[in-house]
Motif scaffolding. Structure first.
Motif, PDB file in Angstrom:
ATOM      1  N   GLU A   4       0.978  -1.124  -0.212  1.00 43.19           N
ATOM      2  CA  GLU A   4      -0.090  -0.289  -0.371  1.00 43.19           C
ATOM      3  C   GLU A   4       0.694   1.494  -0.238  1.00 43.19           C
ATOM      4  OE1 GLU A   4      -2.581  -1.034  -0.840  1.00 43.19           O
ATOM      5  OE2 GLU A   4      -3.335  -2.346  -0.178  1.00 43.19           O
ATOM      6  N   ARG A   5      -0.042   2.424  -0.622  1.00 42.49           N
ATOM      7  CA  ARG A   5       1.040   3.326  -0.740  1.00 42.49           C
ATOM      8  C   ARG A   5       0.407   4.334  -0.217  1.00 42.49           C
ATOM      9  NH1 ARG A   5       2.880   4.884  -6.096  1.00 42.49           N
ATOM     10  NH2 ARG A   5       4.984   5.492  -5.183  1.00 42.49           N
ATOM     11  N   VAL A   6       0.377   5.770   0.442  1.00 45.32           N
ATOM     12  CA  VAL A   6      -0.128   6.336   1.305  1.00 45.32           C
ATOM     13  C   VAL A   6       0.343   7.757   0.507  1.00 45.32           C
ATOM     14  CG1 VAL A   6      -1.523   6.958   2.900  1.00 45.32           C
ATOM     15  CG2 VAL A   6      -1.117   4.996   2.564  1.00 45.32           C
ATOM     16  N   LEU A   7      -0.200   8.749   0.437  1.00 45.16           N
ATOM     17  CA  LEU A   7       0.459  10.421   0.434  1.00 45.16           C
ATOM     18  C   LEU A   7      -0.263  11.067   1.491  1.00 45.16           C
ATOM     19  CD1 LEU A   7       1.335  12.617  -1.616  1.00 45.16           C
ATOM     20  CD2 LEU A   7      -0.486  13.040  -2.339  1.00 45.16           C
ATOM     21  N   ILE A   8       1.282  11.742   2.119  1.00 46.38           N
ATOM     22  CA  ILE A   8       0.547  12.636   3.361  1.00 46.38           C
ATOM     23  C   ILE A   8       1.180  13.885   2.998  1.00 46.38           C
ATOM     24  CG2 ILE A   8       1.261  13.667   5.268  1.00 46.38           C
ATOM     25  CD1 ILE A   8       2.317  10.410   6.316  1.00 46.38           C
ATOM     26  N   VAL A   9      -0.299  14.951   3.140  1.00 47.10           N
ATOM     27  CA  VAL A   9      -0.271  16.419   2.429  1.00 47.10           C
ATOM     28  C   VAL A   9      -0.207  17.219   3.438  1.00 47.10           C
ATOM     29  CG1 VAL A   9      -1.424  17.929   1.071  1.00 47.10           C
ATOM     30  CG2 VAL A   9      -1.079  14.986   0.976  1.00 47.10           C
ATOM     31  N   ASP A  10       0.987  18.160   3.960  1.00 42.73           N
ATOM     32  CA  ASP A  10       0.492  18.973   5.022  1.00 42.73           C
ATOM     33  C   ASP A  10       2.446  19.800   4.986  1.00 42.73           C
ATOM     34  OD1 ASP A  10       0.881  20.495   7.619  1.00 42.73           O
ATOM     35  OD2 ASP A  10      -0.107  18.492   9.201  1.00 42.73           O
ATOM     36  N   HIS A  11       1.762  21.037   5.088  1.00 40.87           N
ATOM     37  CA  HIS A  11       2.964  21.767   5.595  1.00 40.87           C
ATOM     38  C   HIS A  11       3.234  21.843   6.135  1.00 40.87           C
ATOM     39  CE1 HIS A  11      -0.804  24.159   7.685  1.00 40.87           C
ATOM     40  NE2 HIS A  11       0.234  24.566   7.717  1.00 40.87           N
ATOM     41  N   GLU A  47       0.895   6.039  -8.296  1.00 38.63           N
ATOM     42  CA  GLU A  47      -0.672   5.229  -7.676  1.00 38.63           C
ATOM     43  C   GLU A  47      -0.199   4.609  -6.713  1.00 38.63           C
ATOM     44  OE1 GLU A  47      -2.472   1.089  -9.164  1.00 38.63           O
ATOM     45  OE2 GLU A  47      -1.215   1.525 -10.278  1.00 38.63           O
ATOM     46  N   LEU A  48      -1.811   5.476  -6.298  1.00 40.41           N
ATOM     47  CA  LEU A  48      -1.647   5.655  -4.749  1.00 40.41           C
ATOM     48  C   LEU A  48      -3.452   4.531  -4.102  1.00 40.41           C
ATOM     49  CD1 LEU A  48      -0.948   9.251  -4.100  1.00 40.41           C
ATOM     50  CD2 LEU A  48       0.435   7.212  -3.318  1.00 40.41           C
ATOM     51  N   SER A  49      -3.012   3.972  -2.462  1.00 36.25           N
ATOM     52  CA  SER A  49      -3.900   3.550  -2.201  1.00 36.25           C
ATOM     53  C   SER A  49      -4.609   4.869  -1.576  1.00 36.25           C
ATOM     54  CB  SER A  49      -3.304   3.240  -1.247  1.00 36.25           C
ATOM     55  OG  SER A  49      -2.457   1.857  -1.517  1.00 36.25           O
ATOM     56  N   LEU A  50      -4.133   5.536  -1.083  1.00 32.17           N
ATOM     57  CA  LEU A  50      -5.695   6.176   0.227  1.00 32.17           C
ATOM     58  C   LEU A  50      -4.516   8.195   0.363  1.00 32.17           C
ATOM     59  CD1 LEU A  50      -6.887   6.500   2.877  1.00 32.17           C
ATOM     60  CD2 LEU A  50      -5.653   5.848   3.808  1.00 32.17           C
ATOM     61  N   VAL A  51      -4.980   8.937   0.875  1.00 31.70           N
ATOM     62  CA  VAL A  51      -4.430  10.247   0.807  1.00 31.70           C
ATOM     63  C   VAL A  51      -5.213  10.657   2.422  1.00 31.70           C
ATOM     64  CG1 VAL A  51      -4.304  13.293   0.497  1.00 31.70           C
ATOM     65  CG2 VAL A  51      -4.346  10.757  -1.491  1.00 31.70           C
ATOM     66  N   LEU A  52      -3.775  10.302   3.029  1.00 27.48           N
ATOM     67  CA  LEU A  52      -3.996  11.637   4.104  1.00 27.48           C
ATOM     68  C   LEU A  52      -3.789  12.901   4.136  1.00 27.48           C
ATOM     69  CD1 LEU A  52      -2.361   9.154   6.558  1.00 27.48           C
ATOM     70  CD2 LEU A  52      -4.708   9.860   6.543  1.00 27.48           C
ATOM     71  N   THR A  53      -4.424  13.928   4.611  1.00 23.73           N
ATOM     72  CA  THR A  53      -4.291  15.564   4.372  1.00 23.73           C
ATOM     73  C   THR A  53      -4.653  16.001   5.507  1.00 23.73           C
ATOM     74  OG1 THR A  53      -4.575  17.251   2.439  1.00 23.73           O
ATOM     75  CG2 THR A  53      -6.376  15.537   2.695  1.00 23.73           C
ATOM     76  N   GLU A  54      -4.122  17.471   5.549  1.00 22.78           N
ATOM     77  CA  GLU A  54      -5.028  17.951   6.771  1.00 22.78           C
ATOM     78  C   GLU A  54      -5.924  19.085   6.223  1.00 22.78           C
ATOM     79  OE1 GLU A  54      -5.184  20.966  10.132  1.00 22.78           O
ATOM     80  OE2 GLU A  54      -3.734  18.926   9.324  1.00 22.78           O
ATOM     81  N   THR A  55      -6.682  19.531   6.944  1.00 18.13           N
ATOM     82  CA  THR A  55      -7.394  20.409   5.851  1.00 18.13           C
ATOM     83  C   THR A  55      -7.222  21.796   5.671  1.00 18.13           C
ATOM     84  OG1 THR A  55      -8.599  21.130   8.318  1.00 18.13           O
ATOM     85  CG2 THR A  55      -9.662  19.081   6.988  1.00 18.13           C
ATOM     86  N   GLU A  56      -6.220  22.479   7.168  1.00 20.51           N
ATOM     87  CA  GLU A  56      -6.156  23.518   7.144  1.00 20.51           C
ATOM     88  C   GLU A  56      -4.250  23.740   5.503  1.00 20.51           C
ATOM     89  OE1 GLU A  56      -7.690  25.808   7.111  1.00 20.51           O
ATOM     90  OE2 GLU A  56      -8.943  24.899   8.490  1.00 20.51           O
ATOM     91  N   LEU A  57      -4.313  23.794   5.078  1.00 14.07           N
ATOM     92  CA  LEU A  57      -3.388  24.327   4.012  1.00 14.07           C
ATOM     93  C   LEU A  57      -2.939  24.975   3.485  1.00 14.07           C
ATOM     94  CD1 LEU A  57      -3.604  20.498   1.615  1.00 14.07           C
ATOM     95  CD2 LEU A  57      -2.493  21.186   3.560  1.00 14.07           C
ATOM     96  N   PRO A  58      -1.907  26.187   3.065  1.00 10.58           N
ATOM     97  CA  PRO A  58      -1.107  27.488   3.373  1.00 10.58           C
ATOM     98  C   PRO A  58      -2.273  28.063   1.653  1.00 10.58           C
ATOM     99  CG  PRO A  58       0.630  25.464   2.648  1.00 10.58           C
ATOM    100  CD  PRO A  58      -0.249  25.021   3.141  1.00 10.58           C
ATOM    101  N   THR A  59      -2.147  27.796   0.418  1.00  7.83           N
ATOM    102  CA  THR A  59      -3.265  27.868  -0.406  1.00  7.83           C
ATOM    103  C   THR A  59      -4.714  27.879  -0.806  1.00  7.83           C
ATOM    104  OG1 THR A  59      -2.240  26.328  -1.886  1.00  7.83           O
ATOM    105  CG2 THR A  59      -1.213  28.682  -1.923  1.00  7.83           C
ATOM    106  N   LYS A  60      -4.527  26.441  -0.917  1.00  6.09           N
ATOM    107  CA  LYS A  60      -5.676  25.672  -1.751  1.00  6.09           C
ATOM    108  C   LYS A  60      -5.970  24.696  -0.085  1.00  6.09           C
ATOM    109  CE  LYS A  60      -6.751  27.533  -5.748  1.00  6.09           C
ATOM    110  NZ  LYS A  60      -7.798  28.458  -5.696  1.00  6.09           N
ATOM    111  N   SER A  61      -7.101  24.608   0.816  1.00 14.06           N
ATOM    112  CA  SER A  61      -7.060  23.955   1.298  1.00 14.06           C
ATOM    113  C   SER A  61      -7.230  22.193   1.202  1.00 14.06           C
ATOM    114  CB  SER A  61      -8.235  23.915   2.133  1.00 14.06           C
ATOM    115  OG  SER A  61      -9.852  24.299   1.210  1.00 14.06           O
ATOM    116  N   HIS A 122     -11.593  -3.138   2.698  1.00 13.51           N
ATOM    117  CA  HIS A 122     -12.112  -2.945   1.486  1.00 13.51           C
ATOM    118  C   HIS A 122     -12.008  -2.736   0.626  1.00 13.51           C
ATOM    119  CE1 HIS A 122     -15.581  -0.547  -0.391  1.00 13.51           C
ATOM    120  NE2 HIS A 122     -14.637   0.280  -1.098  1.00 13.51           N
ATOM    121  N   LEU A 123     -10.765  -2.464   0.100  1.00 16.06           N
ATOM    122  CA  LEU A 123      -9.505  -2.386  -0.727  1.00 16.06           C
ATOM    123  C   LEU A 123      -9.175  -3.867  -1.059  1.00 16.06           C
ATOM    124  CD1 LEU A 123      -8.214  -0.538  -2.480  1.00 16.06           C
ATOM    125  CD2 LEU A 123      -6.300  -0.082  -1.517  1.00 16.06           C
ATOM    126  N   LYS A 124      -9.075  -4.529  -1.052  1.00 11.04           N
ATOM    127  CA  LYS A 124      -8.504  -6.181  -1.019  1.00 11.04           C
ATOM    128  C   LYS A 124      -9.496  -6.908  -1.238  1.00 11.04           C
ATOM    129  CE  LYS A 124      -6.735 -10.782   1.530  1.00 11.04           C
ATOM    130  NZ  LYS A 124      -6.166 -10.952   3.057  1.00 11.04           N
TER     131      LYS A 124
END
Length: 319
Positions: A4-11, A47-61, A122-124
């Motif tokens: 599994e590959r997860v993208l973490i999005v946080d400033h 190709e990713l399994s999931l995105v984990l993102t902070e709601t408050e980001l610098p430009t776009k939320s 669920h993905l499996k």
């Protein structure tokens, strides 16, 4: 097993590092982005399994990222992480298709792990279902192909039985075979009883001059060898070196054509009376075992029709 590959999005580098440690404990591959724009670029090439993102980001939320990610990749799961668990944010997240909504602080990782476990389970299951669907589709295609072959065989046999003479019968046999397996070149060669020579009697897709050269006697090569062995031959695609080494000059000049080859002997009362050879798949694809099975069945019926036509011809001569 798919990793599994997860993208973490946080400033915040510190928060990204904290989440990364938790994910690495589960042997999950981690990618990172510091902004919505960077995350969208990563999504477009990875190709990713999931995105984990902070709601408050610098430009776009993070909500904006959620919306855009779901528009472009409808099957991608996104989990929002926030300090602000207001009902408005929660409603917006659900409205735009968030898989889950996690409130900080994430200290032990238990809440995060529960969300990840639900998603990966669920993905499996989804992957297993997709695999079963593909398997069923392949079986259906194979069944439809078999039914098509059976129908084509029945129609071909009817035409063979209706043939008025041996030449018409041979042409019908060759046209039926080439049409069904989609070969560009083909010929039927028969043995001459007095001389024992193997000569081409009907052909299609081959220069006339070459056929005249081989009508009374084929030079020793692939065709004569396969007729001698009396066994069907399937070459799905490009000719192997071993086959090329067997071919005669006439076969190399145009009797045979790449890619693919089918050769089936014509047996009359367990005796090889001749051979049918097809080559050069017209869509540049591969001949299959199904094509070979069809040609074997058709050649069997063709041999029976030839025998019947020969008997009728002899009876006519006696009258």
């Amino acid at each position: 097993m798919t990793k599994e590959r997860v993208l973490i999005v946080d400033h915040s580098p510190q928060r990204r590092e904290s989440l990364k440690r938790l994910l690495l404990e589960r042997e999950i591959e981690v990618l990172e982005a510091a902004s919505c724009e960077e995350a969208l670029q990563t999504l477009s090439r990875e190709e990713l399994s999931l995105v984990l993102t902070e709601t408050e980001l610098p430009t776009k939320s993070g909500l904006f990222l959620l919306k855009k990610a779901r528009e472009r990749f409808p099957d991608l799961a996104v989990i929002l992480i926030t300090h602000n668990a207001s009902s408005y944010n929660l409603l917006q997240a659900l409205r735009h298709g968030a898989y889950d909504f996690i409130v900080r602080p994430i200290d032990t990782g238990e809440i995060l792990y529960n969300a990840l476990d639900r998603h990966f389970s669920h993905l499996k299951l989804s992957r297993q279902n997709s695999g079963l669907v593909r398997e069923l589709e392949e079986k259906n295609r194979a069944l439809l192909h078999s039914l098509k072959m059976m129908k084509a065989l029945n129609e071909s046999v009817e035409r063979l039985l209706a043939a008025a003479d041996i030449e018409e019968l041979l042409l019908g046999l060759l046209n039926s075979a080439m049409g069904v397996v989609q070969a560009q070149r083909g010929y039927i060669a028969l043995f001459d009883r007095p001389s024992g020579a193997l000569g081409i009697k009907v052909s299609k897709g081959i220069p006339a001059a070459l056929i005249r050269q081989c009508s009374s006697s084929l030079p020793q090569g692939f065709t004569t060898e396969v007729a001698r062995r009396a066994k069907p031959i399937l070459v799905p695609g490009a000719f192997p070196e071993k086959l090329l080494a067997m071919t005669s000059e006439a076969e190399r000049q145009g009797l045979l054509g790449n890619p693919g080859l089918l050769a089936v002997p014509l047996l009359l009362r367990e005796r090889v009376a001749g051979i049918i050879v097809l080559s050069s798949h017209w869509q540049r694809e591969s001949f299959t075992e199904g094509d070979l099975d069809f040609l074997v069945q058709l050649s069997h019926h063709g041999a029976l029709a030839l025998e019947k036509a020969g008997v009728i011809h002899q009876l006519k001569r006696r009258q």
